[in-house]
Every structure is written in structure tokens, then in C-alpha cells.
Scaffold this motif. Sequence first.
Motif, mmCIF file in Angstrom:
data_model
loop_
_atom_site.group_PDB
_atom_site.id
_atom_site.type_symbol
_atom_site.label_atom_id
_atom_site.label_comp_id
_atom_site.label_asym_id
_atom_site.label_seq_id
_atom_site.Cartn_x
_atom_site.Cartn_y
_atom_site.Cartn_z
ATOM 1 N N LEU A 12 -37.390 8.417 108.493
ATOM 2 C CA LEU A 12 -36.769 9.366 107.570
ATOM 3 C C LEU A 12 -36.983 8.901 106.138
ATOM 4 N N TYR A 16 -31.836 9.152 103.305
ATOM 5 C CA TYR A 16 -31.041 9.398 104.504
ATOM 6 C C TYR A 16 -30.763 8.050 105.166
ATOM 7 N N PRO A 45 -38.681 16.541 104.791
ATOM 8 C CA PRO A 45 -37.718 17.648 104.774
ATOM 9 C C PRO A 45 -38.278 18.862 104.047
ATOM 10 N N ILE A 78 -30.636 15.274 108.185
ATOM 11 C CA ILE A 78 -31.316 15.942 107.072
ATOM 12 C C ILE A 78 -30.533 17.180 106.638
ATOM 13 N N TYR A 174 -37.942 20.477 108.843
ATOM 14 C CA TYR A 174 -38.824 19.403 108.369
ATOM 15 C C TYR A 174 -40.184 19.554 109.032
#
Length: 657
Positions: A12, A16, A45, A78, A174
Motif C-alpha cells: 500500500l 495507509y 488508489p 484505502i 484501486y
Amino acid sequence: MTHTLVVCKPKLPDQYLTQRVDLKRQLDQMHAGHVMYFPVFELVPDLAAMLTIRPWLDAATEKSNHLIVFVSPSVLEIAVTNLGQWPAHVYCGVMGRQSAKLAMDLGIPKDKIIAPTGENDHETEDSDGLARLLATHFEAGSCRVMVCKGPRGRVEFPKKLEEMQHDVTVLECYDRKVIEQSNAQCEALFARAAEAVLWITSSETIEALDSQLARKSESQLKVLKETATVLTTHPRITAKCRELGYAHVVQIATGIQSVNSWLKSNKKSMENNNQTNSATPAVNPQPVVTSQSRPASASASQPNGQWLGKAAFFISVLSFVLILLIAFAGKNQIEKTRMAFGERIQKESTTLDLVKEEISKSSDLAKDLKTRFDLLELAQKEEASQRASLEEVYNSLLASRTEVSLSEVEQLISIAKRQLYLLGNVKGASIALSQAIDLLEGTEKPSLLNLRTALEKDLTEIKALPSDDLLRLAISLDSVVNSVESLPMLSSAQATTDQTLAQLTEEEASEVVADTQAPAANEQAQGFEKAWASIKKVAQTVWYDIKSLIEVTKVDSPEVLMLSSRQETDLRNTLRLSLLNARISLLSRQATLLKSDLERSGNLLNTYFDSKSIQVQRAQTVLAEIGEVQLDLVLPELQATSAALRLAVAGQQGERQ
């Protein structure tokens, strides 16, 4: 043999942190084997897609229930991080216990989370289990559902919801970007093939991993497939791994806890699977010695042999001297290192003694506060009995509204005094006095009219007092206490660039609004502006990626970045104890103790925890809101009501005589 856990979960972005911090904490608690991070995908994202979640929630609909389903922990973090505060009327659907815990860490209420656990509901932790669970919770066609997912995959789940006649919207939050692995990373994995345990969470992950490793070395990949163990979380992933040729594939439940449990229970079987046949030793050819020799060559080799002997002796002496020098330098370095470690251990011991002293003081204070809390619980029980009596009085009034009982009015006044003086409950006292006034409504007796006038006067004084919802504040403080374990500390905080990301999102949203409000007549100018906006957006994105590489964190005390895990645990326990003391002081209306506890808790948060984190900011907001509560109020004594009540009781006794 020690195992090596290869974590292949997607990576990620840096902002995050919740899922990453929780995974690191649980991996550190395993205390066994090695861990190799081998992410195959990086999740990018889609900010424009996530901007549509809020309008979807605000849109008018005839459906009675709103539900957002997240098909993986990554899409959950997300979407919720970009959404912000979770709407109180919306349900959250996830596919297992691990995702449910992550949802609670992100601030979603527990009663709004629907997740199959396999325990009480006897459902599998996947999309099928969630679909059956939703069918038992909601009637057919009663929900408006948004399914948040990534590209590709999970196409059957929205179809199942449509078959239940729900209104379904699919949102891809995403996209995946393949991470090209370096030769060193692949060689490190091949080197640990015999002890490797691959943790695979999707079919796309094992396909991309197998493709990259095949390009590096097919022979070493074949050995990896024959010796490594693959842990999967779904039958579809298990089938794909076996299709690619992996020999040892095991399906487990989702979550790092399941991985840890499997490693502990199957360590011996892993050793048996990794036994291989020993290779045969290579036969070295013996040198061929001829029987022919010449006296001339023998005599010529004697001077060379003497010269070589002298050279070997000189080299040996030189090597011995170098070894002595290296040993002497190493001894000095070891002595310096030992002294540095001794000073560090002494500092740690001093800090630990101070922490122990603070804990002992806090323990004594906790005992005192426990005594006060027991007294408060007794008062609350008495309040509950008084509330029951109040309900009985109200029910009797419903049976006969025409009769006014002075004893019931006297009991309500007594309840109001107890609520006011014992608990400081201004709202409860005003309710009791209001009901007493309602009982006296319509009476014509002078003594009762005077009593009603006195009640109205005292009720006006009570309503003028500020009324703070102490129960709501105590519940908010409980949520802060429960989130102490997940609050990120400065010693373990990672880079975040939320502000830059938020600016990009706001600028993009403003450009969308400007495009919609522009007149349709000037189409050529709009086309030029859109092209310029696209170029500007690409430049801003590149600049955001460059700025996110480095982040500078400013701290007042450098030692807060050098805390050990034990010191972090002690600090979290100290913060939790200070917050519990503040809760007791709030409920017992001890203004001085509450101020002291709030200051201590605020100092701990500001000094040792990451103030950029949303959870830390939420905790600071709750403490600031509690600090504004006014506890040291001068409460009215209800003198007019007491005097009028005594006159009314005396008049009633005179009438009986």
C-alpha cells in the motif's frame, strides 16, 4: 530447521499505516523464524473513483438500508481513510475476522460491521459466507449496496447480491502495478527455497510471482516449487498454485494469526518435506607421475626451493605481525563497544526505575480512585432504584390523573435533590421537578398553588445551569482507552503525505466543479483549459511522488525516537491508566483530579505519539472536549420548594384532623 515466512501481500502507499503497523506488530510477536517481505503488486488508489462514495451515500433512495462491502483489507483501508468519518446509518460488510478487526481500528462501530467469523455464525470467511450472512440479516430487496473492490476478480459476488434483488453498485477503488523484483531479491528467495513458506492472498499474486521467478532462473524455480510450502486463503488460489506446479499447497483461514498457528503446528512436517537426497561426491583425477627424471633439472630446482622457503618464512612472519595488529585494534574496538553498551544499559535501568516508581504511585492513586468509584457505583444503584420508583409513580398517575397525591410530589422532590446533590445530574433533577409540576397542574388548593410556584422558580434556576452530557463524554473516553494499543508512536511512525494528497484531491474536485459550471458556448476555450488542467495534474502527481520520498519529522526530545518495545508498552500502560483516572474523575465530578489527569494524558500524547495520525488527533479532540466541561457548579438548594412542601404537608395533616 528454521522456517522463512515470505509475505507476498500487496504493498500500500505510505499514507495507509493501520494495516501495515498491525501486520508488523503481529510478525514481531511471533518470535520464530525469519520474515522476508516480497510484495509482487503495488496498489495505486483511484482518487477520482473514491470521490463518488460520498454522493452515493447522500443520494435519495427508497431502500431502507445502506451497505458498503469491502472485498479485501486493502480496499477497506484505502476507502475508509479517504472517506473520513464513517456515517452512522451505513452498515459495513467484510469477509472475515481480520477485516472486521481492521474496520474497528479504522473507527467503524462494532454494531455496524457484518462479517462471517466461522464461530457463532458457522459461515466460511469468504464472499459466499458473507452473502449467506447478508441474506439472514436483511430482507430481499431492502438494501442499497456498494461493492468496493479492485480490478478483475470477485465478479460473482455482486451477481449474488443482484439475485437477492438488492440495488448494487460496483466501484473499483484501486489498480495494481507489478513490482519488478531485483536479482538480489530473487536470489535471496531461491537461497531459502528449502525453508520458505509463501503466504499468498490472491491468484494474481502467485501468477505474477511465478512469471518473474521463471525469467530469473527456471531451474531454481523448479527447486522452489518442489520444496517450498504455499499457504493460501481460498480454494481458487489453491487450485491456481497446484496448476502452476507447486507441490506443497495448504489452505488456511485469513489473517496472520492463522499463518502463525499453522507454522507452530506444522514445523515438523515442513522439515520432513524439505529432506533431499545427498549428492554423490565428485571423483578427482589423480595426477600422473612419470618415472623419468633428469639430474640436471633436480639440481636446478634446489636454489628455487631455497628461495621459495625464505619467501614463505617472510610471508608467515609478516602475516603473524598483521594478525597481532588486527587483534589489538579489535580488542580496543570491543572495549569501546562494551563501554558504550554499559552506559546505554545504565541509562535504560535508570529510566526503568523511574517508570516503576511512577507505576507504584499510579497504583496507589488507582486504589484510592477505586474506593471512590465503588461509592459512585452505590450511588448509581440508588439512582436506579429511585428511577424505578419514579416509573411506578408515573404509572400510577396514568391510572388516575384526576387525583393529586402530595406524597408522590414529595417523592419527586426528594429524587430531584438526590440527582442534584449526589450525582450533580442537572438534567435528571429538572425532569423530576417538571413531573412534579405536571402533577400539580389543575389543582385549586392554595397550599398546592404555592408549592407549584416554588417548584417553577427552582426549576428555572436549575435550567439556567449548564448541562453537559457526562455519559456521552465517558463513552468517548472509553473509545480512546480501547484505542491506546493502536495509537502510532513517534518511535515507530512512518512517513505520511496526507496533506499533499488532500491538496491534489481538492484541486481535482474544484476543477471538476468548474468544468460543470462553465457555459457550453465557449467549447474551444474549455478544450484548451482541460488540456492545461491535465498537464498540471500530471506535474502535481510527479511532484507529489518526489516529495513523498523524504519526510522530516520534528520532535522536541530526540530520546522519544529511541524507545525500546518494553518502554513503549510501559508508556501505553501509563497513558491507559491516566485516561481511566480521568474517566473516574469525570463521573465523580472531581474537577481538580480531572484537570490533572487530562494534562498528564495530553502531555503523553503530544510527546510520544504521532500527532499527524488521525487516531491521535481524534484522542486529542476528545480530551479537549472533556477539558471544557464545567464541574465545579454552585447548585441551588431548593429552599423555596422545601418550605412550600412543609407548608403543604402541614395543611394536609390539619385537614385530616
